[in-house]
Design a protein around this motif. Sequence first.
Motif, PDB file in Angstrom:
ATOM      1  N   LEU A 207       0.829  -1.205   0.000  1.00  0.00           N
ATOM      2  CA  LEU A 207       0.000   0.000   0.000  1.00  0.00           C
ATOM      3  C   LEU A 207       0.863   1.254   0.000  1.00  0.00           C
ATOM      4  N   ALA A 208       1.950   1.225   0.758  1.00  0.00           N
ATOM      5  CA  ALA A 208       2.861   2.370   0.812  1.00  0.00           C
ATOM      6  C   ALA A 208       3.434   2.679  -0.571  1.00  0.00           C
ATOM      7  N   PHE A 209       3.861   1.628  -1.280  1.00  0.00           N
ATOM      8  CA  PHE A 209       4.415   1.823  -2.625  1.00  0.00           C
ATOM      9  C   PHE A 209       3.360   2.375  -3.589  1.00  0.00           C
ATOM     10  N   LEU A 210       2.181   1.771  -3.581  1.00  0.00           N
ATOM     11  CA  LEU A 210       1.125   2.186  -4.508  1.00  0.00           C
ATOM     12  C   LEU A 210       0.632   3.598  -4.202  1.00  0.00           C
ATOM     13  N   ALA A 211       0.550   3.950  -2.935  1.00  0.00           N
ATOM     14  CA  ALA A 211       0.082   5.290  -2.566  1.00  0.00           C
ATOM     15  C   ALA A 211       1.113   6.362  -2.903  1.00  0.00           C
ATOM     16  N   ALA A 212       2.397   5.998  -2.820  1.00  0.00           N
ATOM     17  CA  ALA A 212       3.458   6.983  -3.035  1.00  0.00           C
ATOM     18  C   ALA A 212       3.744   7.235  -4.507  1.00  0.00           C
ATOM     19  N   ALA A 213       3.619   6.209  -5.347  1.00  0.00           N
ATOM     20  CA  ALA A 213       4.013   6.322  -6.758  1.00  0.00           C
ATOM     21  C   ALA A 213       3.358   7.492  -7.489  1.00  0.00           C
ATOM     22  N   PRO A 214       2.060   7.769  -7.312  1.00  0.00           N
ATOM     23  CA  PRO A 214       1.456   8.896  -8.034  1.00  0.00           C
ATOM     24  C   PRO A 214       2.057  10.247  -7.676  1.00  0.00           C
ATOM     25  N   PHE A 215       2.707  10.350  -6.537  1.00  0.00           N
ATOM     26  CA  PHE A 215       3.219  11.646  -6.085  1.00  0.00           C
ATOM     27  C   PHE A 215       4.435  12.109  -6.887  1.00  0.00           C
ATOM     28  N   PHE A 216       4.937  11.278  -7.780  1.00  0.00           N
ATOM     29  CA  PHE A 216       5.955  11.763  -8.716  1.00  0.00           C
ATOM     30  C   PHE A 216       5.367  12.813  -9.656  1.00  0.00           C
ATOM     31  N   PHE A 217       4.041  12.811  -9.794  1.00  0.00           N
ATOM     32  CA  PHE A 217       3.371  13.732 -10.725  1.00  0.00           C
ATOM     33  C   PHE A 217       2.543  14.786 -10.002  1.00  0.00           C
ATOM     34  N   PHE A 218       2.565  14.771  -8.677  1.00  0.00           N
ATOM     35  CA  PHE A 218       1.720  15.639  -7.877  1.00  0.00           C
ATOM     36  C   PHE A 218       2.004  17.114  -8.126  1.00  0.00           C
ATOM     37  N   LYS A 219       3.252  17.459  -8.254  1.00  0.00           N
ATOM     38  CA  LYS A 219       3.630  18.873  -8.354  1.00  0.00           C
ATOM     39  C   LYS A 219       3.412  19.438  -9.750  1.00  0.00           C
ATOM     40  N   LYS A 220       3.740  18.680 -10.783  1.00  0.00           N
ATOM     41  CA  LYS A 220       3.760  19.225 -12.130  1.00  0.00           C
ATOM     42  C   LYS A 220       2.532  18.878 -12.966  1.00  0.00           C
ATOM     43  N   ASN A 221       1.847  17.794 -12.652  1.00  0.00           N
ATOM     44  CA  ASN A 221       0.758  17.345 -13.520  1.00  0.00           C
ATOM     45  C   ASN A 221      -0.342  16.696 -12.669  1.00  0.00           C
ATOM     46  N   LYS A 222      -1.259  17.509 -12.172  1.00  0.00           N
ATOM     47  CA  LYS A 222      -2.313  17.014 -11.284  1.00  0.00           C
ATOM     48  C   LYS A 222      -3.231  16.019 -11.994  1.00  0.00           C
ATOM     49  N   LYS A 223      -3.483  16.220 -13.280  1.00  0.00           N
ATOM     50  CA  LYS A 223      -4.344  15.313 -14.031  1.00  0.00           C
ATOM     51  C   LYS A 223      -3.712  13.918 -14.097  1.00  0.00           C
ATOM     52  N   LEU A 224      -2.419  13.877 -14.431  1.00  0.00           N
ATOM     53  CA  LEU A 224      -1.719  12.596 -14.494  1.00  0.00           C
ATOM     54  C   LEU A 224      -1.640  11.960 -13.100  1.00  0.00           C
ATOM     55  N   PHE A 225      -1.500  12.791 -12.085  1.00  0.00           N
ATOM     56  CA  PHE A 225      -1.485  12.309 -10.708  1.00  0.00           C
ATOM     57  C   PHE A 225      -2.767  11.530 -10.392  1.00  0.00           C
ATOM     58  N   VAL A 226      -3.914  12.092 -10.756  1.00  0.00           N
ATOM     59  CA  VAL A 226      -5.203  11.442 -10.498  1.00  0.00           C
ATOM     60  C   VAL A 226      -5.337  10.155 -11.314  1.00  0.00           C
ATOM     61  N   ILE A 227      -4.910  10.203 -12.585  1.00  0.00           N
ATOM     62  CA  ILE A 227      -5.004   9.025 -13.456  1.00  0.00           C
ATOM     63  C   ILE A 227      -4.164   7.869 -12.899  1.00  0.00           C
ATOM     64  N   VAL A 228      -2.927   8.186 -12.514  1.00  0.00           N
ATOM     65  CA  VAL A 228      -2.035   7.158 -11.977  1.00  0.00           C
ATOM     66  C   VAL A 228      -2.582   6.631 -10.652  1.00  0.00           C
ATOM     67  N   LEU A 229      -3.108   7.523  -9.831  1.00  0.00           N
ATOM     68  CA  LEU A 229      -3.672   7.112  -8.543  1.00  0.00           C
ATOM     69  C   LEU A 229      -4.827   6.130  -8.728  1.00  0.00           C
ATOM     70  N   LEU A 230      -5.730   6.448  -9.646  1.00  0.00           N
ATOM     71  CA  LEU A 230      -6.867   5.564  -9.903  1.00  0.00           C
ATOM     72  C   LEU A 230      -6.417   4.243 -10.523  1.00  0.00           C
ATOM     73  N   SER A 231      -5.461   4.316 -11.441  1.00  0.00           N
ATOM     74  CA  SER A 231      -4.962   3.107 -12.107  1.00  0.00           C
ATOM     75  C   SER A 231      -4.291   2.171 -11.112  1.00  0.00           C
ATOM     76  N   LEU A 232      -3.460   2.735 -10.219  1.00  0.00           N
ATOM     77  CA  LEU A 232      -2.770   1.903  -9.235  1.00  0.00           C
ATOM     78  C   LEU A 232      -3.735   1.368  -8.180  1.00  0.00           C
ATOM     79  N   THR A 233      -4.792   2.097  -7.917  1.00  0.00           N
ATOM     80  CA  THR A 233      -5.815   1.596  -6.997  1.00  0.00           C
ATOM     81  C   THR A 233      -6.463   0.340  -7.565  1.00  0.00           C
ATOM     82  N   ILE A 234      -6.813   0.393  -8.852  1.00  0.00           N
ATOM     83  CA  ILE A 234      -7.408  -0.774  -9.515  1.00  0.00           C
ATOM     84  C   ILE A 234      -6.414  -1.921  -9.573  1.00  0.00           C
TER      85      ILE A 234
END
Length: 385
Positions: A207-234
């Motif tokens: 869970l720690a790995f999956l929750a952290a991975a989207p934050f590589f895009f948190f600062k520069k690309n919020k849309k990609l952040f949400v997409i990656v977050l949802l994809s990794l959740t699935i």
Amino acid sequence: MMFMIYASLMSLALGLFTSMTFLALTHIFIAIPCFYFLPKTNFKAWNKSSWFLLGLIVAIVLSVLVNQDIAVEGYKPLTKVKYYFLALLSIAPYSFYFKHESNQKKITWLIWALLGTTTIASIAGMCGLFFEYNFLKHEAGGHARNYGLAGMPMNYAHNLAFFQIVLLGMIIYRDEVKKFINLNFLYIVFALNLLGLYTTYTRGAALAFLAAAPFFFFKKNKKLFVIVLLSLTILGLGAYKLAGKAVIRPLSEIERTSQWKAAIAGFSERPIFGLGYLNFEKMSTGLKTKYNIEAVYFGGHAHSNYFEALASTGIVGFIFFMGWQILWFFEMLKRDDLVAKIGLPFIVAFVVSGLTQATFTLGANLFFIMPFYALTQTNISRRQI
């Protein structure tokens, strides 16, 4: 001094997933440079998170001193303060080293050492899982989970989650790291250790790995952040279902929540400085008996950084612990160098892993977390010396 700093970093790279002996050398080699640079340190250059970490150290010491009437091991827990104290003192020597002495070849050796030893540990652990023989430990017999070369699967798994976040950052920012490491080798190491992480069947680490991975895009690309977050959740839910009984452990959940309840009970008894740093681990079964909490046979740490901080260091230590994490996060958010871009998701992984495991009091995990923190503070644009 420069040799000793590099020797400390190399010991860390060689021993993080393989040998506590090498990890002990990390502290031995860095101790003298820490105290050598202490009078030369520009404390005004310290970030706020460093001052909060210092406050946490003071709170830990006070929690031990004021709780001697119930201390199970006297002043012995104070020896663990070295992990946090040396991390603070390492900021200046690390900064000096990477500004004046470091070169591409030496950094390459460090990266190869870390990637190589970690991958060997994962392969050995998976051999123990799948073939019932760990060729490095010369240990026969089946294990239900990948232990690597560690004694405890959770310690290994949470460190591996942190490591995979660092590797993922190196892959995402490969143009900045390709001068240090062969990219094809980097991809292979990431894939092997991702399988290694999965086969630990440690839910909190995954869970720690999956929750952290989207934050590589948190600062520069919020849309990609949400997409990656949802994809990794699935993806995570699918992996959980695929693992089946390997990750469904109702008894483990009862034992963990019982530790949380005991930690709250301990905090309620001594809310200012808690029961004393590391003292909850020795008192947890007694608290369960006293307050009629289930799983009284199961003792140990609180299986949560946050409940452990409350129970062991009280509200004072908890405030400094939370403040340290929050300030560290925002410090990385403000910077745009490679260390900060990898550091931001690393902090998220640390925060999430701490929900279900006391990684901030376990030596095996502290050897990863604290040097990494010190390295993220080595912003050479700030005059540390």
